[in-house]
Design an enzyme around this catalytic site. Structure first.
Site, mmCIF file in Angstrom:
data_model
loop_
_atom_site.group_PDB
_atom_site.id
_atom_site.type_symbol
_atom_site.label_atom_id
_atom_site.label_comp_id
_atom_site.label_asym_id
_atom_site.label_seq_id
_atom_site.Cartn_x
_atom_site.Cartn_y
_atom_site.Cartn_z
ATOM 1 C CE1 TYR A 113 0.169 7.868 2.717
ATOM 2 C CE2 TYR A 113 0.749 5.421 2.095
ATOM 3 C CZ TYR A 113 0.001 6.489 2.605
ATOM 4 O OH TYR A 113 -1.239 5.873 3.081
ATOM 5 C CE LYS A 140 -3.877 4.565 0.537
ATOM 6 N NZ LYS A 140 -2.539 4.462 0.802
ATOM 7 C CG ASP A 172 -1.879 1.245 1.273
ATOM 8 O OD1 ASP A 172 -3.061 1.128 0.567
ATOM 9 O OD2 ASP A 172 -1.439 2.331 2.048
ATOM 10 C CG HIS A 177 -4.991 9.423 0.249
ATOM 11 N ND1 HIS A 177 -3.461 9.594 0.003
ATOM 12 C CD2 HIS A 177 -5.066 9.140 1.156
ATOM 13 C CE1 HIS A 177 -2.895 9.162 1.028
ATOM 14 N NE2 HIS A 177 -4.029 8.864 2.161
HETATM 15 N N1 LIG Z 1 -5.742 5.742 3.369
HETATM 16 C C1 LIG Z 1 -5.380 6.676 4.322
HETATM 17 O O1 LIG Z 1 -5.741 7.823 4.775
HETATM 18 C C2 LIG Z 1 -4.051 6.161 5.360
HETATM 19 C C3 LIG Z 1 -4.073 6.980 6.609
HETATM 20 C C4 LIG Z 1 -3.046 6.223 7.228
HETATM 21 C C5 LIG Z 1 -2.232 5.220 6.833
HETATM 22 N N2 LIG Z 1 -2.686 4.540 5.811
HETATM 23 C C6 LIG Z 1 -1.917 3.347 5.221
HETATM 24 O O2 LIG Z 1 -2.108 2.272 6.397
HETATM 25 C C7 LIG Z 1 -0.942 1.774 6.852
HETATM 26 C C8 LIG Z 1 -0.825 1.618 8.429
HETATM 27 O O3 LIG Z 1 -1.253 2.436 9.143
HETATM 28 P P1 LIG Z 1 -0.351 3.399 10.032
HETATM 29 O O4 LIG Z 1 1.200 3.326 9.164
HETATM 30 O O5 LIG Z 1 -0.810 4.657 10.342
HETATM 31 O O6 LIG Z 1 -0.175 2.733 11.419
HETATM 32 P P2 LIG Z 1 0.192 1.243 12.052
HETATM 33 O O7 LIG Z 1 0.236 0.118 10.917
HETATM 34 O O8 LIG Z 1 -1.198 0.792 12.820
HETATM 35 O O9 LIG Z 1 1.356 1.255 13.097
HETATM 36 C C9 LIG Z 1 2.543 1.638 12.464
HETATM 37 C C10 LIG Z 1 3.344 1.884 13.912
HETATM 38 O O10 LIG Z 1 3.458 0.727 14.645
HETATM 39 C C11 LIG Z 1 4.766 0.141 14.861
HETATM 40 N N3 LIG Z 1 4.730 -1.237 14.789
HETATM 41 C C12 LIG Z 1 4.465 -2.063 13.569
HETATM 42 N N4 LIG Z 1 4.592 -3.409 13.843
HETATM 43 C C13 LIG Z 1 4.550 -3.467 15.247
HETATM 44 C C14 LIG Z 1 4.551 -4.285 16.135
HETATM 45 N N5 LIG Z 1 4.611 -5.725 15.592
HETATM 46 N N6 LIG Z 1 4.739 -4.265 17.628
HETATM 47 C C15 LIG Z 1 4.681 -2.979 17.900
HETATM 48 N N7 LIG Z 1 4.973 -1.917 17.033
HETATM 49 C C16 LIG Z 1 4.832 -2.201 15.870
HETATM 50 C C17 LIG Z 1 5.427 0.930 13.758
HETATM 51 O O11 LIG Z 1 6.845 1.144 14.213
HETATM 52 P P3 LIG Z 1 8.229 0.416 13.766
HETATM 53 O O12 LIG Z 1 8.505 1.085 12.370
HETATM 54 O O13 LIG Z 1 9.330 0.973 14.671
HETATM 55 O O14 LIG Z 1 7.845 -0.978 13.753
HETATM 56 C C18 LIG Z 1 4.962 2.232 13.572
HETATM 57 O O15 LIG Z 1 5.228 3.040 14.430
HETATM 58 C C19 LIG Z 1 0.053 3.280 6.508
HETATM 59 O O16 LIG Z 1 1.601 2.715 6.253
HETATM 60 C C20 LIG Z 1 -0.484 3.458 4.941
HETATM 61 O O17 LIG Z 1 0.147 2.637 4.032
HETATM 62 C C21 LIG Z 1 -3.433 5.191 5.008
#
Ligand SMILES: NC(=O)c1ccc[n+]([C@@H]2O[C@H](COP(=O)([O-])OP(=O)(O)OC[C@H]3O[C@@H](n4cnc5c(N)ncnc54)[C@H](OP(=O)(O)O)[C@@H]3O)[C@@H](O)[C@H]2O)c1
Length: 264
Positions: free
Chosen positions: A47, A72, A42, A105
């Site tokens: 980004y 997106k 994704d 997006h």
């Molecule tokens: N469509 C939209 O508007 C939108 C908005 C937000 C996000 N997204 C997409 O969704 C993806 C995921 O969401 P997100 O990045 O907001 O948050 P997330 O995946 O819920 O959390 C990422 C965070 O969690 C930590 N982490 C990952 N695996 C872990 C584990 N097993 N144990 C403990 N900590 C862990 C990571 O740190 P480390 O790097 O230190 O592991 C990072 O700080 C994004 O990267 C993006 O592709 C889309």
């Protein structure tokens, strides 16, 4: 790889989130994820990492047709000529001839949705995207998007994790036959500190983050966790070999709060 299917479109049940992954680290994490078995990546033009995502993809040696690539378009590019240009620019950065899924997006308050959806459908018909969908669409605007679209909108990507009750938007999206993709599925990392998730995880030999992801999978949601650490790639992927009981699902279900903004 397990998948969630709607409207004849199978989306791999886990994908790699790439928000905030940049440069060589991004390329390396994408490559490693694919080597570990991830088959869904994704990204987004916003980004600023599509070039590196493409690098990782090409370096992995995994066949193009075996990976589900999502990007997106940012609302600043929602006018029809700009949307088409943005889609082409994304493809050129990714070094791909098409993406598997192209999403709007966020809804735009500036450009009429009818124009944007028309352009998105044309981009699909031109072969730049195999499927199209939306992200962060709720309530009325979601209904409107579906009504305006001459092509199926296969997915709505929204924020979902155990601490956020998104049942209203999930139900609305599914009523339109859409797959729901959960972003921030480990609550931006905060799930790891939750005592309930940790206790339930311990009983299964799993971490709180894995329980958070499994909780969503068992609701037929697609999850796209992000990590910058190779060891966590494997941890987040190891969620297909255990099952939460109905009682555990219900207990995790009590952690959720309603969304801050009521869907309209
Ligand atoms: N469509 C939209 O508007 C939108 C908005 C937000 C996000 N997204 C997409 O969704 C993806 C995921 O969401 P997100 O990045 O907001 O948050 P997330 O995946 O819920 O959390 C990422 C965070 O969690 C930590 N982490 C990952 N695996 C872990 C584990 N097993 N144990 C403990 N900590 C862990 C990571 O740190 P480390 O790097 O230190 O592991 C990072 O700080 C994004 O990267 C993006 O592709 C889309």
């Amino acid at each position: 790889m397990p998948a969630v299917t709607a409207q004849n479109t199978a989306i791999p049940a886990i994908g790699l989130g790439t928000w905030e992954l940049r440069g060589r680290l991004c390329a390396r994490i994408v490559e490693q994820s694919l080597r570990l078995g991830y088959r869904h990546i994704d990204t987004a033009e916003m980004y600023e990492n599509e070039r590196e995502v493409g690098e990782g993809l090409h370096a992995s040696g995994v066949r193009r047709e075996d990976v589900f690539v999502v990007t997106k378009v940012w609302p600043a590019h929602f006018s029809p000529p700009e949307l088409e240009r943005a889609a082409k620019d994304s493809l050129s950065r990714l070094r791909l001839s098409e993406v598997d899924l192209l999403l709007l997006h966020w809804p735009s308050t500036r450009i009429p949705l009818s124009e944007t959806i028309g352009a998105l459908c044309r981009v699909k018909r031109a072969g730049l995207a195999r499927h199209i969908g939306v992200s962060n669409f709720t309530g009325v605007i979601l209904d409107e998007a579906v009504k305006l679209s001459s092509e199926p909108l296969v997915c709505n990507q929204i924020e979902i994790h155990p601490f956020l009750d998104q049942s209203v938007t999930i139900k609305a999206s599914r009523a339109h036959g859409m797959t729901v993709v959960a972003y921030s599925p480990i609550a931006k990392g905060t799930a790891r500190n939750d005592a309930v998730l940790a206790r339930i995880g311990k009983a299964h030999g799993k971490t709180a983050a894995q329980v958070s992801l499994r909780f969503l999978l068992q609701q037929d949601l697609v999850v796209i966790p992000r990590t910058s650490k190779v060891e966590r790639l494997a941890e987040n992927f190891a969620i297909f070999d255990f099952e939460l009981s109905a009682q555990e699902m219900a207990e995790i279900g009590t952690l959720a709060q309603p969304p801050a903004v009521t869907p309209s």
